[in-house]
Design a protein around this motif. Structure first.
Motif, short mmCIF file in Angstrom:
data_model
loop_
_atom_site.label_atom_id
_atom_site.label_comp_id
_atom_site.label_asym_id
_atom_site.label_seq_id
_atom_site.Cartn_x
_atom_site.Cartn_y
_atom_site.Cartn_z
N SER A 1 -4.93 2.58 -0.73
CA SER A 1 -4.43 2.78 0.62
C SER A 1 -5.35 3.69 1.43
O SER A 1 -5.57 3.48 2.63
N ARG A 2 -5.90 4.73 0.80
CA ARG A 2 -6.78 5.64 1.53
C ARG A 2 -8.06 4.94 1.98
O ARG A 2 -8.51 5.11 3.13
N ALA A 3 -8.64 4.13 1.10
CA ALA A 3 -9.85 3.40 1.48
C ALA A 3 -9.55 2.40 2.60
O ALA A 3 -10.33 2.25 3.54
N PHE B 1 0.80 -1.23 0.00
CA PHE B 1 0.00 0.00 0.00
C PHE B 1 0.83 1.27 0.00
O PHE B 1 0.28 2.36 -0.20
N GLN B 2 2.15 1.18 0.23
CA GLN B 2 3.04 2.34 0.12
C GLN B 2 2.52 3.54 0.91
O GLN B 2 2.56 4.68 0.45
N VAL C 1 -1.18 3.97 6.84
CA VAL C 1 -1.78 2.64 6.82
C VAL C 1 -0.90 1.67 7.61
O VAL C 1 -1.39 0.86 8.42
N THR C 2 0.42 1.75 7.40
CA THR C 2 1.34 0.86 8.10
C THR C 2 1.30 1.09 9.61
O THR C 2 1.23 0.14 10.39
N ILE C 3 1.31 2.36 10.03
CA ILE C 3 1.29 2.67 11.46
C ILE C 3 0.00 2.20 12.10
O ILE C 3 0.00 1.63 13.21
N ASN D 1 11.86 -5.27 -4.74
CA ASN D 1 12.42 -4.88 -3.45
C ASN D 1 11.34 -4.22 -2.62
O ASN D 1 10.47 -3.52 -3.14
N VAL D 2 11.38 -4.42 -1.31
CA VAL D 2 10.41 -3.82 -0.43
C VAL D 2 10.62 -2.31 -0.39
O VAL D 2 11.72 -1.84 -0.15
N SER D 3 9.56 -1.58 -0.68
CA SER D 3 9.67 -0.13 -0.69
C SER D 3 9.33 0.44 0.69
O SER D 3 8.66 -0.19 1.49
N THR D 4 9.74 1.65 0.94
CA THR D 4 9.45 2.31 2.22
C THR D 4 8.19 3.13 2.07
O THR D 4 8.00 3.85 1.08
N ALA D 5 7.31 3.05 3.08
CA ALA D 5 6.08 3.82 3.05
C ALA D 5 6.41 5.32 3.04
O ALA D 5 7.34 5.76 3.69
N THR D 6 5.62 6.09 2.29
CA THR D 6 5.98 7.48 2.08
C THR D 6 4.92 8.50 2.48
O THR D 6 5.24 9.61 2.84
N ASP D 7 3.63 8.17 2.38
CA ASP D 7 2.65 9.24 2.59
C ASP D 7 2.27 9.41 4.03
O ASP D 7 2.63 8.62 4.87
#
Length: 507
Positions: free
Chosen positions: A432-434, A123-124, A128-130, A501-507
């Motif tokens: 990701s927003r939904a 979901f980048q 969402v991750t937190i 590669n695993v990307s880092t969440a950004t937003d």
């Protein structure tokens, strides 16, 4: 509680032997390996769990101390309507098979360590991750509390109070921390295998002993219950039936996204090993929770009139009475004694390891100190585990309800993460927003209903209302808040299981 045959020196010898054995296994698992230097080795056993070890670590984790110490008393109090405990374990395997093989392939190529690595990757989105981290850590802390309460009840009941509740909790926390720190996931998985075998054999022998004590077959027992406690054998009313279905859905999706269960998916040696382990797990609900249910029903005849606090000690009372039948049953119950405590600890160690991994890798490694070495991350995780244990010890001294009540409480919140896995792996339009607003709304509704005393409405758990709202927002919101073209293409590649590669969440 008179004439308790496990009391005194026997109980101390049994528990001490078990404790030493677990510590030795932890030392052997970590000997000669860089267990404390690699997060993959420490938290995932080097992603190399074979069929037998993976099967038994899944088994011992899923069928925890709550299954034995908590489910038999619940069957005693509720009667035949608690038969729901058998199909909801079966449905858990069904949900596993829905997403686990596909998740495994992606995790293997992207080197995931924690469950939220998948969420960050797919979901980048930092928020969402937190949010997912918070929901999962809540579920883990609640589940660990459940195991601490269970080990206290198990040891206190089985020893007739010779080893007090508080002493039992503290002693086995020390044992668990010791072998987990020595061997990481490898030690946890090996001890799980041993504990799972003992647990399975012990349940079977306990059922035989309970039938021997009752002096008759199941038919005679049900006739006696019908005469003395007809409310526990009658056809459930509509609310009970609805509650049954609600519990099935809540448990199936909630247990399947346990963080420590997801990490066992990552730890499998191969996709084939994972599928074969899950296929064999499908046979275990009737053999485990089914037999425990029957034991609880038999106890309605054996020990009529127990109130809720007294019934929580039911397994201990029964084990002691079975031990008095003859020498064979005595030693069988000795083994089962260790199996019950082992099953509790086998779940607690898995939960603590998963909690530590999320604090060290997700919270500390991603957001506090991204440049930290893997060895430092592991140390931070261990320290966080000690802090959690200290907090839960304070709560465990006055547990907030019965074991089954604690069991349900954790699912109300944890189940809200399910759309991120079930929908996220297959439905490429999920944005990701939904997902963020779906998880937040579902958790708020479920938590609010629980806190205000409306844990169930019309027999349906608050977690199910929250999950329904969650899914609706995820689906409808993904149409009204769609992803951009570049993100759609990226998700297409991710869910196609190509090597990324695993990307880092950004937003």
């Amino acid at each position: 509680m008179e004439d308790l045959r496990f009391a005194g020196l026997d109980a101390i010898i049994i528990l001490s032997t078990y404790a030493v054995l677990m510590i030795v296994i932890g030392w052997l698992a970590g000997r000669g390996k860089k267990i404390g230097k690699s997060v993959s080795d420490y938290y995932l056993a080097g992603r190399n769990l074979g069929l037998i070890t993976l099967f038994f670590t899944l088994y011992a984790t899923q069928y925890s101390g709550n299954t034995i110490v908590g489910y038999a008393p619940q069957a005693y109090r509720e009667g035949f309507s608690w038969m729901q405990s058998v199909p909801f374990f079966t449905l858990i395997i069904g949900v596993y098979l829905l997403f686990a093989p596909r998740l495994y392939v992606i995790a293997k190529k992207a080197n995931f360590v924690t469950p939220t690595d998948w969420i960050s990757y797919r979901f980048q989105s930092k928020r969402v991750t937190i949010l997912a981290i918070i929901l999962m850590l809540w579920g883990l802390a609640n589940y660990l509390l459940e195991q601490l309460v269970a080990v206290g009840h198990a040891v206190s009941g089985l020893t007739g109070g010779t080893i007090p509740y508080g002493v039992a909790v503290i002693a086995f926390i020390i044992v668990m921390l010791t072998y987990e720190w020595l061997g990481g996931m490898k030690a946890v998985a090996v001890t799980d295998a041993l504990q799972g075998i003992i647990l399975l054999l012990g349940i079977i022998i306990m059922l035989i002993g309970a039938l021997t004590l009752s002096g008759g077959g199941i038919a005679n027992i049900t006739e006696n219950i019908a005469a003395t406690a007809p409310e526990r054998i009658g056809v459930p009313d509509m609310i009970t039936n609805v509650n049954w279905i609600s519990m099935l859905v809540l448990t199936a999706f909630g247990a399947a996204v346990y963080p420590h269960a997801v990490q066992r998916i990552y730890s499998a040696k191969s996709e084939r090993t994972l599928k074969h382990s899950l296929a064999r797990m499908a046979w275990m609900p009737p053999i485990t929770s089914g037999l425990v249910f029957i034991v609880g029903i038999i106890c309605i005849q054996l020990y009529p009139g127990l109130d809720v606090p007294a019934s929580e000690e039911l397994v201990g009372i029964l084990a002691n009475d079975i031990a008095g039948l003859n020498t064979f049953f005595y030693w069988a119950m000795v083994i089962f004694f260790g199996g019950i405590v082992g099953a509790i600890i086998s779940t607690a160690d898995s939960v603590l390891l998963s909690f530590s991994s999320m604090i060290s890798n997700d919270v500390y490694g991603k957001y506090i100190n991204p440049s930290a070495s893997e060895e430092r991350k592991i140390k931070i995780g261990k320290f966080a585990g000690i802090l959690l244990i200290g907090l839960l010890l304070w709560v465990a001294w006055n547990p907030p309800g019965t074991l089954v009540q604690i069991f349900v409480l954790k699912f109300e919140i944890l189940v809200q993460v399910a759309p991120a896995f079930v929908l996220g792996l297959y439905w490429k339009r999920l944005s990701s927003r939904a997902l963020f607003w779906g998880m937040l709304s579902g958790a708020t509704l479920a938590g609010g209903m629980t806190l205000t005393g409306y844990a169930t409405v019309f027999g349906i758990h608050g977690g199910i209302y929250g999950l329904a709202l969650n899914f609706i927002i995820c689906v409808v919101g993904s149409y009204f808040m769609p992803m951009g073209t570049d993100q759609k293409n990226q998700v297409e590649e991710m869910t196609a299981m190509k090597n990324q590669n695993v990307s880092t969440a950004t937003d």
